[in-house]
Write a protein that holds these residues in place. Sequence first.
Motif, PDB file in Angstrom:
ATOM      1  N   ASP A 217       0.897  -1.086  -0.153  1.00 24.76           N
ATOM      2  CA  ASP A 217       0.041   0.078   0.136  1.00 24.76           C
ATOM      3  C   ASP A 217       0.791   1.219  -0.108  1.00 24.76           C
ATOM      4  O   ASP A 217       1.122   1.838   1.040  1.00 24.76           O
ATOM      5  N   PRO A 218       1.317   1.597  -1.143  1.00 22.37           N
ATOM      6  CA  PRO A 218       2.021   2.883  -1.241  1.00 22.37           C
ATOM      7  C   PRO A 218       1.404   4.064  -0.457  1.00 22.37           C
ATOM      8  O   PRO A 218       2.350   5.107   0.023  1.00 22.37           O
ATOM      9  N   TRP A 219       0.281   4.034  -0.315  1.00 23.97           N
ATOM     10  CA  TRP A 219      -0.451   5.528   0.316  1.00 23.97           C
ATOM     11  C   TRP A 219      -0.154   5.446   2.021  1.00 23.97           C
ATOM     12  O   TRP A 219      -0.511   6.392   2.616  1.00 23.97           O
ATOM     13  N   ARG A 220       0.545   4.282   2.385  1.00 22.52           N
ATOM     14  CA  ARG A 220       1.081   4.401   3.587  1.00 22.52           C
ATOM     15  C   ARG A 220       2.086   5.508   3.864  1.00 22.52           C
ATOM     16  O   ARG A 220       2.191   5.741   5.134  1.00 22.52           O
ATOM     17  N   LEU A 221       2.739   5.937   2.784  1.00 20.07           N
ATOM     18  CA  LEU A 221       3.586   7.165   2.901  1.00 20.07           C
ATOM     19  C   LEU A 221       2.988   8.242   3.755  1.00 20.07           C
ATOM     20  O   LEU A 221       3.362   9.034   4.237  1.00 20.07           O
ATOM     21  N   LEU A 222       1.679   8.487   3.692  1.00 21.11           N
ATOM     22  CA  LEU A 222       0.787   9.582   4.171  1.00 21.11           C
ATOM     23  C   LEU A 222       0.858   9.121   5.754  1.00 21.11           C
ATOM     24  O   LEU A 222       0.283  10.211   6.470  1.00 21.11           O
ATOM     25  N   ALA A 223       1.467   8.399   6.386  1.00 21.00           N
ATOM     26  CA  ALA A 223       1.719   8.304   7.938  1.00 21.00           C
ATOM     27  C   ALA A 223       2.661   9.418   8.466  1.00 21.00           C
ATOM     28  O   ALA A 223       2.579   9.558   9.308  1.00 21.00           O
ATOM     29  N   LEU A 224       3.281   9.641   7.418  1.00 25.61           N
ATOM     30  CA  LEU A 224       4.278  10.789   7.687  1.00 25.61           C
ATOM     31  C   LEU A 224       3.639  12.186   7.518  1.00 25.61           C
ATOM     32  O   LEU A 224       3.150  12.278   6.230  1.00 25.61           O
ATOM     33  N   PRO A 225       3.664  12.960   8.492  1.00 22.98           N
ATOM     34  CA  PRO A 225       2.929  14.433   8.202  1.00 22.98           C
ATOM     35  C   PRO A 225       3.558  15.172   7.214  1.00 22.98           C
ATOM     36  O   PRO A 225       2.767  15.853   6.478  1.00 22.98           O
ATOM     37  N   ARG A 226       4.871  14.958   6.814  1.00 21.13           N
ATOM     38  CA  ARG A 226       5.513  15.810   5.802  1.00 21.13           C
ATOM     39  C   ARG A 226       5.066  15.406   4.443  1.00 21.13           C
ATOM     40  O   ARG A 226       5.256  16.089   3.508  1.00 21.13           O
ATOM     41  N   ILE A 227       4.390  14.248   4.342  1.00 18.15           N
ATOM     42  CA  ILE A 227       4.099  13.735   2.909  1.00 18.15           C
ATOM     43  C   ILE A 227       2.776  14.199   2.401  1.00 18.15           C
ATOM     44  O   ILE A 227       1.650  14.370   3.321  1.00 18.15           O
ATOM     45  N   THR A 228       2.517  14.976   1.267  1.00 22.80           N
ATOM     46  CA  THR A 228       1.176  15.287   0.547  1.00 22.80           C
ATOM     47  C   THR A 228       0.514  14.095  -0.056  1.00 22.80           C
ATOM     48  O   THR A 228       1.001  13.248  -0.601  1.00 22.80           O
ATOM     49  N   PRO A 229      -0.858  14.331   0.059  1.00 27.44           N
ATOM     50  CA  PRO A 229      -1.495  13.454  -1.051  1.00 27.44           C
ATOM     51  C   PRO A 229      -0.927  13.352  -2.360  1.00 27.44           C
ATOM     52  O   PRO A 229      -0.836  12.175  -2.894  1.00 27.44           O
ATOM     53  N   GLU A 230      -0.501  14.467  -2.979  1.00 29.29           N
ATOM     54  CA  GLU A 230      -0.075  14.290  -4.412  1.00 29.29           C
ATOM     55  C   GLU A 230       1.396  13.631  -4.622  1.00 29.29           C
ATOM     56  O   GLU A 230       1.577  12.854  -5.483  1.00 29.29           O
ATOM     57  N   GLN A 231       2.180  13.663  -3.471  1.00 28.64           N
ATOM     58  CA  GLN A 231       3.371  12.802  -3.343  1.00 28.64           C
ATOM     59  C   GLN A 231       3.089  11.283  -3.267  1.00 28.64           C
ATOM     60  O   GLN A 231       3.734  10.653  -3.938  1.00 28.64           O
ATOM     61  N   ALA A 232       2.022  11.018  -2.479  1.00 26.94           N
ATOM     62  CA  ALA A 232       2.020   9.603  -2.192  1.00 26.94           C
ATOM     63  C   ALA A 232       1.126   9.279  -3.559  1.00 26.94           C
ATOM     64  O   ALA A 232       1.510   7.950  -3.918  1.00 26.94           O
ATOM     65  N   ASP A 233       0.294   9.942  -4.033  1.00 28.54           N
ATOM     66  CA  ASP A 233      -0.021   9.534  -5.463  1.00 28.54           C
ATOM     67  C   ASP A 233       0.704   9.211  -6.639  1.00 28.54           C
ATOM     68  O   ASP A 233       0.653   8.318  -7.317  1.00 28.54           O
ATOM     69  N   HIS A 234       1.676  10.170  -6.737  1.00 29.03           N
ATOM     70  CA  HIS A 234       2.953   9.850  -7.545  1.00 29.03           C
ATOM     71  C   HIS A 234       3.467   8.676  -7.383  1.00 29.03           C
ATOM     72  O   HIS A 234       3.772   7.862  -8.130  1.00 29.03           O
ATOM     73  N   CYS A 235       3.902   8.251  -5.938  1.00 28.55           N
ATOM     74  CA  CYS A 235       4.503   6.946  -5.573  1.00 28.55           C
ATOM     75  C   CYS A 235       3.608   5.934  -6.002  1.00 28.55           C
ATOM     76  O   CYS A 235       4.120   4.597  -6.554  1.00 28.55           O
ATOM     77  N   ALA A 236       2.370   5.874  -5.758  1.00 26.76           N
ATOM     78  CA  ALA A 236       1.376   4.890  -5.938  1.00 26.76           C
ATOM     79  C   ALA A 236       1.565   4.595  -7.789  1.00 26.76           C
ATOM     80  O   ALA A 236       1.449   3.323  -7.881  1.00 26.76           O
ATOM     81  N   ARG A 237       1.367   5.680  -8.367  1.00 30.10           N
ATOM     82  CA  ARG A 237       1.350   5.514  -9.927  1.00 30.10           C
ATOM     83  C   ARG A 237       2.592   4.721 -10.291  1.00 30.10           C
ATOM     84  O   ARG A 237       2.595   3.862 -11.063  1.00 30.10           O
ATOM     85  N   ARG A 238       3.692   4.907  -9.728  1.00 30.55           N
ATOM     86  CA  ARG A 238       4.896   4.222 -10.000  1.00 30.55           C
ATOM     87  C   ARG A 238       5.002   3.046  -9.620  1.00 30.55           C
ATOM     88  O   ARG A 238       5.609   2.178 -10.512  1.00 30.55           O
ATOM     89  N   ALA A 239       4.392   2.724  -8.676  1.00 30.26           N
ATOM     90  CA  ALA A 239       4.541   1.200  -8.068  1.00 30.26           C
ATOM     91  C   ALA A 239       3.306   0.587  -8.708  1.00 30.26           C
ATOM     92  O   ALA A 239       3.508  -0.783  -8.884  1.00 30.26           O
ATOM     93  N   LEU A 240       2.204   1.032  -9.020  1.00 24.70           N
ATOM     94  CA  LEU A 240       1.020   0.124  -9.483  1.00 24.70           C
ATOM     95  C   LEU A 240       0.535   0.567 -10.880  1.00 24.70           C
ATOM     96  O   LEU A 240      -0.258   0.056 -11.445  1.00 24.70           O
ATOM     97  N   GLY A 241       1.370   1.390 -11.782  1.00 30.93           N
ATOM     98  CA  GLY A 241       0.991   1.754 -13.012  1.00 30.93           C
ATOM     99  C   GLY A 241       0.125   3.041 -12.776  1.00 30.93           C
ATOM    100  O   GLY A 241      -0.199   3.542 -11.834  1.00 30.93           O
ATOM    101  N   GLU A 242      -0.492   3.254 -13.859  1.00 30.06           N
ATOM    102  CA  GLU A 242      -1.575   4.372 -14.183  1.00 30.06           C
ATOM    103  C   GLU A 242      -3.162   3.811 -13.623  1.00 30.06           C
ATOM    104  O   GLU A 242      -3.688   4.733 -13.580  1.00 30.06           O
ATOM    105  N   GLY A 243      -3.016   2.595 -13.222  1.00 33.41           N
ATOM    106  CA  GLY A 243      -4.434   2.183 -13.038  1.00 33.41           C
ATOM    107  C   GLY A 243      -4.968   2.675 -11.643  1.00 33.41           C
ATOM    108  O   GLY A 243      -6.298   2.495 -11.512  1.00 33.41           O
ATOM    109  N   PRO A 244      -4.324   3.083 -10.685  1.00 38.76           N
ATOM    110  CA  PRO A 244      -4.968   3.270  -9.245  1.00 38.76           C
ATOM    111  C   PRO A 244      -6.066   4.107  -9.277  1.00 38.76           C
ATOM    112  O   PRO A 244      -5.984   5.454  -9.967  1.00 38.76           O
TER     113      PRO A 244
END
Length: 599
Positions: A51-78
């Motif tokens: 679950d790449p969105w677990r990055l959001l457990a850190l306060p300094r991470i933004t949803p846009e940054q987590a979405d970028h990492c999720a697309r890189r890990a899961l492709g453009e499908g998420p």
Amino acid sequence: MSEAPIAAGSQGGGPVERTRAVLARLGAPEPLAEPLVGVLGPGAAEELDADPWRLLALPRITPEQADHCARRALGEGPSPDDPRRGRAIVAHLLGRAAREGHTAIEERRLARAVRAAGVRTAEAAMTAALDDGGVMVFESFPDDGDPFGEGGEAAEMPEPERHYGLARLGLAEQDLGEGLVRLSGTGEPVMDSATAAETVAATAARLGVEIAPETVAALVTVALRGVSVLTHGAGSRAAVAHVVACAADIGAESELGVAVAAPTAQAAAALNAELTALGDGGAGAVAVPLARLLECRGPGAFGRGAERPVEAGLVVVTDAMALDVEHAAALVEACADGTHLVLVADPAEAPSVGPGQVVADLAASRALAVAELPDAAGAGPLAELAALVAGGELGEVAAPRREVVVVPAGSGAEAAHRTLQLIGDSIPRAVGIPAEEVQIVAATRGGEAGADALNAACKARFNPGPGAYNGVDPGDRVLLAADGPGYAAGDVGHLRAVEGGGLAVELPDGTSVGLADAAHLRPGWAITVAAAHGGRWPAVVAVFGPQTRGSRPQVYTAVTRARHHLSVVHASGPALARAVREIPSLPRHSRLVRILREG
């Protein structure tokens, strides 16, 4: 995405190395590995991989940054409505709200924020967050409705109000409310009114002081009620000292014993200095930092609690506006049934650094005893300035002995230059207070006159070094940013090296505490107003740079940190006076009032 610093002295391990590898695949900075393991535990790599969105457990991470990492890990499908993303967004929003001081958010308001983050099915996301366990929902019924319908028949039950919050905060607030109700219900009078008044009169005679009638009435309330809130202003420090001295005698006369605490080591040291000036230092009560009273062992961990309560039947905590819900809950849990708890607070101060508005909620609930302490006549320029700010005016006061000095500056750079002149030369020379007893309190972290820049300048001048321990070295003034064994977040002291290569912090009362983790250290030559909450120093330089976006409580808190001398470095122009005049409060969303009223 900015990189996070790794705490000095940390060692990589299996979980950290595995997490670094996952972060590399996600395109995220590898230094995030250690804080992620700290938040998610040793299985952080596996959780992040699934679950790449677990990055959001850190306060300094933004949803846009987590979405970028999720697309890189899961492709453009998420999908934006992926349940993993939804639950992470809900927790992220509640975490952000907690950092802003809120303990709970009303369901519809939270749903709007979730949808604004691109999650179309907000309800499903909120359910997923609840199922994950880190979020809780609390229901309560409005208490302002008519219980009878038309014709005198019982009305239908209204729809419950639902509030969401981080589980740890929701449970702490619930425990706090229930604990206060417990103490209020079990706290039998320790003296009758006449005996309490006689004890106060005897204390006044022993100390050779006159105690105001309002203070006597407040102390009678303390003797009669299980929980008391005593409010005061900046000119009431003498009344606060009278309360502590008399409470010690009430505790002795009733054979209950007394414990006196303040939120930080510097606040406890200031109170003890006032008791000594009163003539009661050591003869009656001696204030200790709250962390020491509760035997703090680490964040959220205390040696005192329900199984091993504080060994005193009367517990007095001063500077109580600094208490957030988690520390207040720990304090109440450590009070056995029948204990009389007294919270002494200045309601004009800003709310606590941590979530909640404990004292304000107690007063608003009208479920507990509240008494007001009087200001002393002629309390001095510091109190006079504070009273002006509390009334919405940033005015000038006469200070013949330089108790208050205003230093205008035309820019942030000039404000920083003036600040270093004050702490390094002017105040020690003209006022007689040494530099090590002068605390810089900055309105902002950033900017040329913010805490970060002032810390760098002070370190270069007073203690140059490599910053080997999270940016500081032995000899530096430091701020402790988290609770640890014998210390609390907000304590300010000096870092010392000890035998064997260890580190300790020397606190203002002369005690020394060993560090649990060098990551708890921050530079402390200059601290923000929020970090200064609950602390008081012999002299303070309050710095308002051009970036200041203040409020009346923030400015009031800044100018009331000084005991003897205040220098105000002012580079924010008319905006500061406008903020004092037009922003009178910092409202927060919490549930404590409702919990107390429901009993």
